[in-house]
Design an enzyme around this catalytic site. Structure first.
Site, short mmCIF file in Angstrom:
data_model
loop_
_atom_site.label_atom_id
_atom_site.label_comp_id
_atom_site.label_asym_id
_atom_site.label_seq_id
_atom_site.Cartn_x
_atom_site.Cartn_y
_atom_site.Cartn_z
N ALA A 51 0.85 -1.19 0.00
CA ALA A 51 0.00 0.00 0.00
C ALA A 51 0.89 1.23 0.00
O ALA A 51 1.69 1.43 0.91
CB ALA A 51 -0.91 0.00 1.23
N MET A 52 0.73 2.07 -1.03
CA MET A 52 1.61 3.22 -1.23
C MET A 52 0.87 4.52 -0.99
O MET A 52 -0.19 4.75 -1.57
CB MET A 52 2.15 3.21 -2.66
N GLY A 57 2.76 7.56 -1.09
CA GLY A 57 3.60 8.61 -1.63
C GLY A 57 4.64 9.10 -0.65
O GLY A 57 5.52 9.89 -1.01
N GLY A 58 4.58 8.65 0.61
CA GLY A 58 5.51 9.07 1.64
C GLY A 58 6.66 8.10 1.82
O GLY A 58 6.75 7.05 1.17
N ASP A 91 7.48 6.14 4.44
CA ASP A 91 7.23 4.86 5.09
C ASP A 91 6.82 3.78 4.09
O ASP A 91 7.37 2.67 4.08
CB ASP A 91 6.16 5.02 6.17
N CYS A 117 -11.96 4.20 8.69
CA CYS A 117 -11.42 3.91 7.36
C CYS A 117 -10.61 2.62 7.38
O CYS A 117 -10.79 1.74 6.53
CB CYS A 117 -10.57 5.07 6.88
N CYS A 128 -7.47 12.78 5.82
CA CYS A 128 -6.99 13.30 4.54
C CYS A 128 -8.03 14.10 3.78
O CYS A 128 -7.69 15.06 3.09
CB CYS A 128 -6.51 12.12 3.68
#
Length: 418
Positions: A80-81, A83-84, A86, A171, A267
């Site tokens: 699971a990406m 964009g950061g 981690d 979520c 978010c």
């Protein structure tokens, strides 16, 4: 039987489009200008690693998401990406068999700063770029409508009902991990990896979320509502290290995400205050009374949903001493305030589940709250906590999380405080 899919992308006056004909998991025909190589003959997995002009790649991602699947392969992991940094390091750990996936989620279009969010177009592009830089496939799942219906709308409704919800836990527990584990199956991956700071512990035949080594970054509370059955296919590869070690690992690997700023929580707020967001969602700013515990009027407010238990600022009343929000009442549109000691809570009822039978445990009743010991009593639809020492600012709608020996053994939405 072949299937035709279409994807397009726009930015300003520029437009790109991709049309694919797919048979099984292979592309048999493609009209896809602007990409760095032809797509015909590639598997969907191979096509997801193809780069090119940014708009063309984004259009390709939109087409692939509709039909993406891959045959199972030993050692393949879905990551699971966000964009950061981690998730970028989690991807790096996954090796050459990793496939990245990012969820495109709904954001308030009127929000002031959407680009830092983990589900923004910029974050999706950054996640895709990280994958492609390593020669790995990346898939984007557009779930904006489902996310708004499942997470955002209930968030607004909960505040309207006088609660203080935690949308990130909802979520994770009722949306994100279900989708991601399902994607891992479609991608032929053995496991789903994420960049969360948490661990998984085996207890009595169950896999449970457990605390991370880095207590400052521990995210076990935020993952507490994830169904243990899903954890059979989940791994948290960063749970044994610190954030600093993660950034150093990313820097040594030359990842662009090494110094990227943290993404924000909730978010969909897009960097805005939740009150302004709720107002845009239709919650009315009806004037009401601020009262003390005896019912005496001390002042007025512009909507009970703007306040939550424990809040001190923004009351606009002068009681001669520090005053805190004790509770709100949606039915009467009143906010009750009092001294801090009136916030003390020793009994908490929650609607949820206990994964293991426990009579005593360590509990957290809010993400930032200190853990406290409690007696745990199962109920028909959850559990009751009798705290050893008072907790302050406990609110209906938040989550109570029950820990035993560092593992999450229960979680539920707080329904009653006393």
């Amino acid at each position: 039987m072949s299937t035709e899919v279409f994807g397009d992308a726009t930015r300003g006056d520029a437009w790109a489009a991709v049309r694919l004909t797919v048979d099984g998991d292979r592309i048999v025909a493609a009209d896809a200008p602007g990409l760095e190589r032809p797509l015909t003959g590639l598997t969907l997995l191979e096509a997801a690693a193809v780069g090119g002009e940014p708009l063309a790649v984004e259009a390709l991602a939109g087409a692939l998401a509709q039909v993406f699947r891959a045959e199972p392969a030993p050692g393949r992991v879905a990551v699971a990406m966000s964009g950061g940094v981690d998730s970028a390091v989690a991807l790096l750990r996954g090796g050459g068999g990793a496939v990245g996936v990012t969820l495109r989620l709904w954001q308030d279009p009127a929000a002031p700063d959407t680009e830092r969010a983990c589900c923004s177009p910029a974050a999706v592009a950054a996640a895709r770029a990280t994958c492609h830089a390593l020669g790995l496939p990346h898939v984007t799942l557009d779930l904006r409508e489902e996310f708004k219906r499942t997470i955002v709308d209930p968030f607004a409704h909960a505040y309207e009902a006088g609660e203080t919800p935690n949308p990130c836990m909802r979520c994770n527990g009722a949306f994100r991990f279900d989708v991601l584990v399902g994607f891992a199956e479609r991608a032929g991956a053995e496991e789903l990896w994420t960049g969360h700071y948490a661990r998984i512990a085996e207890r009595d035949g169950l896999r449970l979320v457990a605390r991370a080594v880095d207590e400052r970054k521990d995210q076990s509370y935020m993952l507490a509502a994830v169904d243990p059955r899903l954890l059979e296919r989940v791994r948290f590869p960063l749970g044994e290290q610190t954030k600093e070690e993660t950034r150093d690992e990313a820097a040594r690997a030359g990842l662009a995400a090494a110094r990227r700023a943290e993404s924000q929580e909730a978010c969909f707020l897009g960097g805005d205050d939740y009150r302004a967001f709720l107002e845009r969602q239709g919650l009315r700013s009806d004037p009401g009374d601020v009262v003390d515990t005896d019912g005496a009027r001390l002042g007025s407010h512009d909507g009970y949903w703007r306040f939550t238990p424990g809040q001190r600022r923004g009351l606009r009343v002068n009681g001669g001493r520090p005053l805190y929000v004790l509770r709100t009442d949606a039915a009467t549109n009143t906010v009750t305030v009092g001294a801090r000691d009136r916030l003390a809570t020793t009994t908490v009822e929650a609607r949820g589940r206990l994964h293991l039978p426990v009579t005593e445990a360590v509990v957290k009743v809010r993400y930032r709250s200190a853990p406290v010991r409690a007696a745990v009593v199962p109920t028909e639809d959850g559990f009751t906590l009798e705290l050893d020492e008072p907790a302050y600012g406990v609110a209906r709608g938040q989550f109570a999380v029950v820990y035993d020996d560092g593992s999450v053994v229960g979680a539920g939405v707080i329904t009653t405080v006393a």
